[in-house]
Design an enzyme around this catalytic site. Structure first.
Site, PDB file in Angstrom:
ATOM      1  N   PRO A  97      42.885 -18.664   8.087  1.00  0.00           N
ATOM      2  CA  PRO A  97      43.173 -19.135   6.726  1.00  0.00           C
ATOM      3  C   PRO A  97      44.408 -20.031   6.702  1.00  0.00           C
ATOM      4  O   PRO A  97      45.367 -19.791   7.433  1.00  0.00           O
ATOM      5  CB  PRO A  97      43.392 -17.858   5.919  1.00  0.00           C
ATOM      6  CG  PRO A  97      43.470 -16.741   6.888  1.00  0.00           C
ATOM      7  CD  PRO A  97      42.910 -17.195   8.188  1.00  0.00           C
ATOM      8  N   GLY A 118      47.776 -21.750   5.667  1.00  0.00           N
ATOM      9  CA  GLY A 118      49.048 -21.451   4.987  1.00  0.00           C
ATOM     10  C   GLY A 118      49.260 -19.979   4.688  1.00  0.00           C
ATOM     11  O   GLY A 118      49.999 -19.623   3.788  1.00  0.00           O
ATOM     12  N   ALA A 119      48.586 -19.104   5.454  1.00  0.00           N
ATOM     13  CA  ALA A 119      48.630 -17.676   5.125  1.00  0.00           C
ATOM     14  C   ALA A 119      49.487 -16.875   6.101  1.00  0.00           C
ATOM     15  O   ALA A 119      49.441 -15.661   6.118  1.00  0.00           O
ATOM     16  CB  ALA A 119      47.214 -17.115   5.088  1.00  0.00           C
ATOM     17  N   GLY A 120      50.258 -17.565   6.929  1.00  0.00           N
ATOM     18  CA  GLY A 120      51.160 -16.856   7.841  1.00  0.00           C
ATOM     19  C   GLY A 120      50.530 -16.523   9.176  1.00  0.00           C
ATOM     20  O   GLY A 120      51.098 -15.787   9.975  1.00  0.00           O
ATOM     21  N   LEU A 121      49.332 -17.074   9.441  1.00  0.00           N
ATOM     22  CA  LEU A 121      48.678 -16.809  10.726  1.00  0.00           C
ATOM     23  C   LEU A 121      48.732 -18.023  11.651  1.00  0.00           C
ATOM     24  O   LEU A 121      48.019 -18.085  12.654  1.00  0.00           O
ATOM     25  CB  LEU A 121      47.218 -16.363  10.525  1.00  0.00           C
ATOM     26  CG  LEU A 121      46.996 -15.047   9.780  1.00  0.00           C
ATOM     27  CD1 LEU A 121      45.528 -14.663   9.781  1.00  0.00           C
ATOM     28  CD2 LEU A 121      47.823 -13.905  10.379  1.00  0.00           C
ATOM     29  N   SER A 144      47.913 -21.324  11.209  1.00  0.00           N
ATOM     30  CA  SER A 144      46.747 -22.220  11.249  1.00  0.00           C
ATOM     31  C   SER A 144      47.139 -23.630  11.677  1.00  0.00           C
ATOM     32  O   SER A 144      46.471 -24.241  12.511  1.00  0.00           O
ATOM     33  CB  SER A 144      46.084 -22.268   9.876  1.00  0.00           C
ATOM     34  OG  SER A 144      47.010 -22.713   8.907  1.00  0.00           O
ATOM     35  N   ALA A 165      49.693 -24.686  13.471  1.00  0.00           N
ATOM     36  CA  ALA A 165      50.071 -24.743  14.881  1.00  0.00           C
ATOM     37  C   ALA A 165      48.829 -24.729  15.770  1.00  0.00           C
ATOM     38  O   ALA A 165      48.730 -25.490  16.735  1.00  0.00           O
ATOM     39  CB  ALA A 165      50.979 -23.572  15.235  1.00  0.00           C
ATOM     40  N   ALA A 166      47.863 -23.881  15.439  1.00  0.00           N
ATOM     41  CA  ALA A 166      46.652 -23.780  16.253  1.00  0.00           C
ATOM     42  C   ALA A 166      45.868 -25.092  16.223  1.00  0.00           C
ATOM     43  O   ALA A 166      45.388 -25.574  17.258  1.00  0.00           O
ATOM     44  CB  ALA A 166      45.780 -22.620  15.769  1.00  0.00           C
ATOM     45  N   ASP A 197      55.630 -20.770  16.396  1.00  0.00           N
ATOM     46  CA  ASP A 197      54.174 -20.838  16.195  1.00  0.00           C
ATOM     47  C   ASP A 197      53.482 -21.645  17.292  1.00  0.00           C
ATOM     48  O   ASP A 197      52.451 -21.251  17.822  1.00  0.00           O
ATOM     49  CB  ASP A 197      53.852 -21.560  14.884  1.00  0.00           C
ATOM     50  CG  ASP A 197      54.063 -20.679  13.675  1.00  0.00           C
ATOM     51  OD1 ASP A 197      54.899 -19.769  13.753  1.00  0.00           O
ATOM     52  OD2 ASP A 197      53.387 -20.923  12.664  1.00  0.00           O
TER      53      ASP A 197
HETATM   54  O1  PMV Z   1      53.858 -19.113   7.546  1.00  0.00           O
HETATM   55  P1  PMV Z   1      53.982 -19.782   8.862  1.00  0.00           P
HETATM   56  O2  PMV Z   1      52.988 -19.295   9.852  1.00  0.00           O
HETATM   57  O3  PMV Z   1      54.080 -21.269   8.710  1.00  0.00           O
HETATM   58  O4  PMV Z   1      55.387 -19.307   9.503  1.00  0.00           O
HETATM   59  C1  PMV Z   1      56.614 -19.800   9.054  1.00  0.00           C
HETATM   60  C2  PMV Z   1      57.701 -19.120   9.825  1.00  0.00           C
HETATM   61  C3  PMV Z   1      59.107 -19.524   9.409  1.00  0.00           C
HETATM   62  O5  PMV Z   1      60.002 -18.787  10.232  1.00  0.00           O
HETATM   63  C4  PMV Z   1      59.382 -19.149   7.960  1.00  0.00           C
HETATM   64  C5  PMV Z   1      59.362 -21.017   9.584  1.00  0.00           C
HETATM   65  C6  PMV Z   1      59.335 -21.451  11.036  1.00  0.00           C
HETATM   66  O6  PMV Z   1      58.993 -22.614  11.281  1.00  0.00           O
HETATM   67  O7  PMV Z   1      59.694 -20.665  11.927  1.00  0.00           O
END
Ligand code: PMV
Length: 328
Positions: free
Chosen positions: A112, A114-117, A119, A121-122, A164
């Site tokens: 998903p 922008g949900a912290g997984l 996406s 970067a992958a 990431d």
């Molecule tokens: O939500 P994500 O997967 O984009 O993670 C962001 C992580 C942060 O530490 C808030 C920002 C970063 O680039 O490390």
């Protein structure tokens, strides 16, 4: 056509604090983005995306730039998704020295957006890898991770850590502190992910923590306290001490809440997991909405999450031992 896939990740510890030089420990999970890149006979870039939490869209760049695509997603999210691929392809052109080459890029992602997984970067890791291979160059993993980091950093106006992209390129659990990135020995972790169906705006959330830190000394103390938890977490990971890992994840979530990056749905999912007997649970990534990560070898957390109001999806995620995968 060359096709590569790269995994998403969860943060076991250290998001946000990593932006200020504290260590972080993300862990790659078997949820992947797959990118196919095929050279065109002209110099255009055509991107077709399936899934990416969107219904699928196609955009053509160069020469005949048309009107914005008609898709059911916020303009900023769409612009960001396209921006990542655009800059990734610039890196492909730069590495290979083929400045005028055009590509058809196809993205299929189960992660998903922008949900912290992880996406973006992958997608970036897989796109650079497939793009360079399409032109006959296979990058070393370190250079791939570096180029992917440069891409994220450019799109996110410098507000990106290496966490990431390094994790997605190498796979496994990793430790990132500033420019120092290394892989860690991690046991097989009983990871459960809860997803609220939403997304957080990473740039905005990072900026929010930055101004909180400037205004209140408790916020810089909190960032340092997260750093201490990460260092303890690393040792617990090496010992395979799941109970201590869970306890530290709970502390880390509390501190992220103090920094203002949790949300009602993330907190409900975290508490549902804890009440179901998980060793620990926390939000993962920038926060604001999106996913939580819990550790629970039993089925209880997954079941509890599936009945939790605000949780759209709950699933078990295997640790991804391999980062980028070269498929074609
Ligand atoms: O939500 P994500 O997967 O984009 O993670 C962001 C992580 C942060 O530490 C808030 C920002 C970063 O680039 O490390």
């Amino acid at each position: 056509m060359a096709v590569s896939s790269a995994p998403g990740k969860v943060y076991l510890f250290g998001e946000h604090a990593v932006v200020y030089g504290e260590p972080a420990v993300p862990c790659a999970i078997e949820v992947r983005a797959q990118v196919g890149v095929e050279q065109r006979s002209d110099s255009k870039l055509r991107i077709h995306a399936e899934d990416l939490s969107l219904d699928g869209f196609t955009v053509e760049y160069g020469g005949t730039a048309g009107s914005p695509p008609d898709v059911d997603v916020s303009e900023s999210l769409l612009t960001a998704a396209m921006g990542y691929v655009d800059v990734a392809i610039e890196h492909v052109r730069d590495v290979t020295g083929e400045e005028d080459v055009g590509f058809d890029v196809t993205i299929e992602s189960d992660i998903p957006l922008g949900a912290g997984l992880g996406s973006s970067a992958a997608v970036v890791v897989a796109a650079i890898d497939a793009g360079t291979r399409e032109l006959g160059t296979t990058l070393e993993i370190d250079e791939l991770a570096e180029r992917a980091y440069q891409t994220e950093s450019a799109v996110q106006s410098g507000e990106a850590s290496r966490a990431d992209t390094f994790c997605s390129a190498t796979g496994g659990a990793v430790r990132v502190e500033g420019d120092d990135c290394r892989t860690l020995d991690a046991p097989d972790l009983p990871i459960v992910v809860g997803f609220d169906g939403g997304a957080g705006d990473t740039g905005q959330l990072v900026a929010g923590v930055r101004s909180l830190r400037e205004e209140y000394s408790f916020a810089s103390d909190t960032v340092e306290a997260i750093g201490d938890i990460v260092r303890k977490g690393e040792r617990a990971l090496e010992r395979g001490d799941i109970e201590e890992l869970g306890r530290l994840m709970n502390f880390n979530h509390g501190l992220l809440g103090a920094l203002g990056v949790s949300s009602r749905s993330l907190d409900s999912m975290v508490w549902a997991a804890r009440n179901a007997g998980a060793h620990g649970a926390k939000l993962t990534g920038a926060g604001g909405g999106g996913c939580i990560v819990a550790l629970d070898p039993s089925d209880e957390t997954e079941t509890a999450l599936s009945y939790t109001p605000g949780c759209r999806d709950a699933f078990r995620a295997e640790l991804a031992e391999t980062g980028v995968r070269r498929l074609e």
